[in-house]
Each structure stands twice: as C-alpha cells, then as structure tokens.
Motif scaffolding. Structure first.
Motif, PDB file in Angstrom:
ATOM      1  N   LEU A   1       0.831  -1.210   0.000  1.00 25.43           N
ATOM      2  CA  LEU A   1       0.000   0.000   0.000  1.00 25.43           C
ATOM      3  C   LEU A   1       0.865   1.258   0.000  1.00 25.43           C
ATOM      4  CD1 LEU A   1      -2.928  -0.900   2.420  1.00 25.43           C
ATOM      5  CD2 LEU A   1      -2.849  -1.058  -0.082  1.00 25.43           C
ATOM      6  N   GLN A   2       1.956   1.233   0.717  1.00 22.66           N
ATOM      7  CA  GLN A   2       2.858   2.387   0.718  1.00 22.66           C
ATOM      8  C   GLN A   2       3.498   2.588  -0.661  1.00 22.66           C
ATOM      9  OE1 GLN A   2       5.147   1.025   4.061  1.00 22.66           O
ATOM     10  NE2 GLN A   2       3.949   2.229   5.521  1.00 22.66           N
ATOM     11  N   ARG A   3       3.762   1.504  -1.357  1.00 24.94           N
ATOM     12  CA  ARG A   3       4.307   1.605  -2.711  1.00 24.94           C
ATOM     13  C   ARG A   3       3.254   2.198  -3.656  1.00 24.94           C
ATOM     14  NH1 ARG A   3       5.310  -2.674  -6.807  1.00 24.94           N
ATOM     15  NH2 ARG A   3       4.607  -4.176  -5.259  1.00 24.94           N
TER      16      ARG A   3
ATOM     17  N   LEU B   1      -7.356   2.758  -9.790  1.00 28.52           N
ATOM     18  CA  LEU B   1      -8.457   2.213 -10.581  1.00 28.52           C
ATOM     19  C   LEU B   1      -9.196   1.109  -9.844  1.00 28.52           C
ATOM     20  CD1 LEU B   1      -6.761   2.058 -14.096  1.00 28.52           C
ATOM     21  CD2 LEU B   1      -8.205   3.874 -13.145  1.00 28.52           C
ATOM     22  N   SER B   2      -8.618   0.609  -8.763  1.00 29.42           N
ATOM     23  CA  SER B   2      -9.299  -0.361  -7.903  1.00 29.42           C
ATOM     24  C   SER B   2      -9.083   0.062  -6.453  1.00 29.42           C
ATOM     25  CB  SER B   2      -8.782  -1.789  -8.141  1.00 29.42           C
ATOM     26  OG  SER B   2      -7.452  -1.940  -7.711  1.00 29.42           O
ATOM     27  N   HIS B   3     -10.008  -0.332  -5.626  1.00 31.46           N
ATOM     28  CA  HIS B   3      -9.929   0.054  -4.209  1.00 31.46           C
ATOM     29  C   HIS B   3      -8.807  -0.730  -3.532  1.00 31.46           C
ATOM     30  CE1 HIS B   3     -11.005   0.889  -0.090  1.00 31.46           C
ATOM     31  NE2 HIS B   3     -11.916   1.760  -0.524  1.00 31.46           N
ATOM     32  N   PRO B   4      -7.961  -0.054  -2.767  1.00 28.52           N
ATOM     33  CA  PRO B   4      -6.846  -0.740  -2.105  1.00 28.52           C
ATOM     34  C   PRO B   4      -7.271  -1.784  -1.069  1.00 28.52           C
ATOM     35  CG  PRO B   4      -6.508   1.626  -2.114  1.00 28.52           C
ATOM     36  CD  PRO B   4      -7.901   1.385  -2.600  1.00 28.52           C
TER      37      PRO B   4
ATOM     38  N   LYS C   1      -2.057  -8.631  -1.772  1.00 28.06           N
ATOM     39  CA  LYS C   1      -2.915  -7.582  -2.301  1.00 28.06           C
ATOM     40  C   LYS C   1      -2.440  -7.199  -3.688  1.00 28.06           C
ATOM     41  CE  LYS C   1      -6.330  -5.073  -2.257  1.00 28.06           C
ATOM     42  NZ  LYS C   1      -7.595  -5.787  -2.264  1.00 28.06           N
ATOM     43  N   SER C   2      -3.408  -6.915  -4.551  1.00 23.75           N
ATOM     44  CA  SER C   2      -3.133  -6.409  -5.890  1.00 23.75           C
ATOM     45  C   SER C   2      -4.040  -5.203  -6.114  1.00 23.75           C
ATOM     46  CB  SER C   2      -3.429  -7.482  -6.942  1.00 23.75           C
ATOM     47  OG  SER C   2      -2.619  -8.622  -6.721  1.00 23.75           O
TER      48      SER C   2
ATOM     49  N   ILE D   1      -5.959   6.106  -0.732  1.00 23.29           N
ATOM     50  CA  ILE D   1      -4.791   5.304  -0.349  1.00 23.29           C
ATOM     51  C   ILE D   1      -4.321   5.683   1.051  1.00 23.29           C
ATOM     52  CG2 ILE D   1      -3.027   6.772  -1.460  1.00 23.29           C
ATOM     53  CD1 ILE D   1      -3.017   2.922  -1.212  1.00 23.29           C
ATOM     54  N   ASP D   2      -4.391   6.968   1.396  1.00 18.25           N
ATOM     55  CA  ASP D   2      -4.000   7.375   2.750  1.00 18.25           C
ATOM     56  C   ASP D   2      -4.908   6.749   3.801  1.00 18.25           C
ATOM     57  OD1 ASP D   2      -1.916   8.877   1.715  1.00 18.25           O
ATOM     58  OD2 ASP D   2      -2.885  10.824   2.044  1.00 18.25           O
TER      59      ASP D   2
END
Length: 125
Positions: free
Chosen positions: A35-37, A49-52, A65-66, A84-85
């Motif tokens: 997620l940080q990347r 484009l997709s929810h984390p 995770k993808s 993302i935050d």
C-alpha cells in the motif's frame, strides 16, 4: 495486450497469471508495504483504478494484495490520495499474524487473484 493500467501486486500468483499479457509491478513485500508503494505511485500522478482494500477480506486476514493504477500520469488525483491514505491508516490499526500454512497462503493468493481479476475485467471493458 496493451492496457491503460498497471497491476501493483505482492502476489506471485497474480504476477505469473498476468505477467505475460499485462504490465505487472511485482515485489515480494508485506501488505502494508504494498500500500505504501501504491501511495508513492499516487504521489507521482497515477490514479487508483481499484480500491486498495477491495473485497470483504480484512487486511489482517491476508498477506496478499493487488491494486490497479492508471498507467498514464496526470496531476495529483486528490480522491486517489485520500483513498490510499485512509487505506494505509486502516491497515496500521490491525496486527498481522504471519501465516505459514501453505494451504492458507494458497487460499489468500487465490482470493486476491479473484478480486483483481474482476477489477481487470471491468478495466478492460
């Protein structure tokens, strides 16, 4: 296949299944590191484009995770940044249990693969 997105993943199954036909950025890393990347990509101007945190799988319940991000770099997308935050904040609240059982790892990889496959199908329409 030339796509308008990049698959960011820490899932070796996703990388092997999509790596020949899609742009895949695979690294062996933790869920939170992934997620940080993704966050760094968002800061560089890529849009989510997709929810984390897609699916009903809690971050503490999987190691894989993808995430799909736009290949095209634009300006900083504030909605992607907020998403993302907040996803990282949510993940930081959980305590991860390292899973070593290979069957469980296979299941985790497959669930993530299924979720990202759905996002890819939508992105390809």
């Amino acid at each position: 296949m030339d796509t308008d997105y990049i698959i960011i993943t820490n899932n070796p199954f996703v990388a092997s299944e999509y790596g020949e036909d899609h742009l895949v950025d695979y690294q062996e890393e933790s869920f939170i590191s992934l997620l940080q990347r993704v966050q760094r990509f968002v800061y560089e101007g890529h849009e989510l484009l997709s929810h984390p945190l897609s699916g009903s799988v809690k971050p503490k319940e999987t190691l894989y995770k993808s995430v799909l991000i736009a290949k095209k770099v634009a300006g900083l997308d504030l909605s992607s940044l907020k998403l993302i935050d907040s996803s990282i904040e949510t993940c930081e609240k959980f305590h991860y249990k390292e899973e070593t059982n290979e069957k469980n790892l296979e299941d985790m990889r497959f669930v993530d693969y299924t979720l990202i496959s759905s996002a890819i199908a939508s992105a390809d329409v």
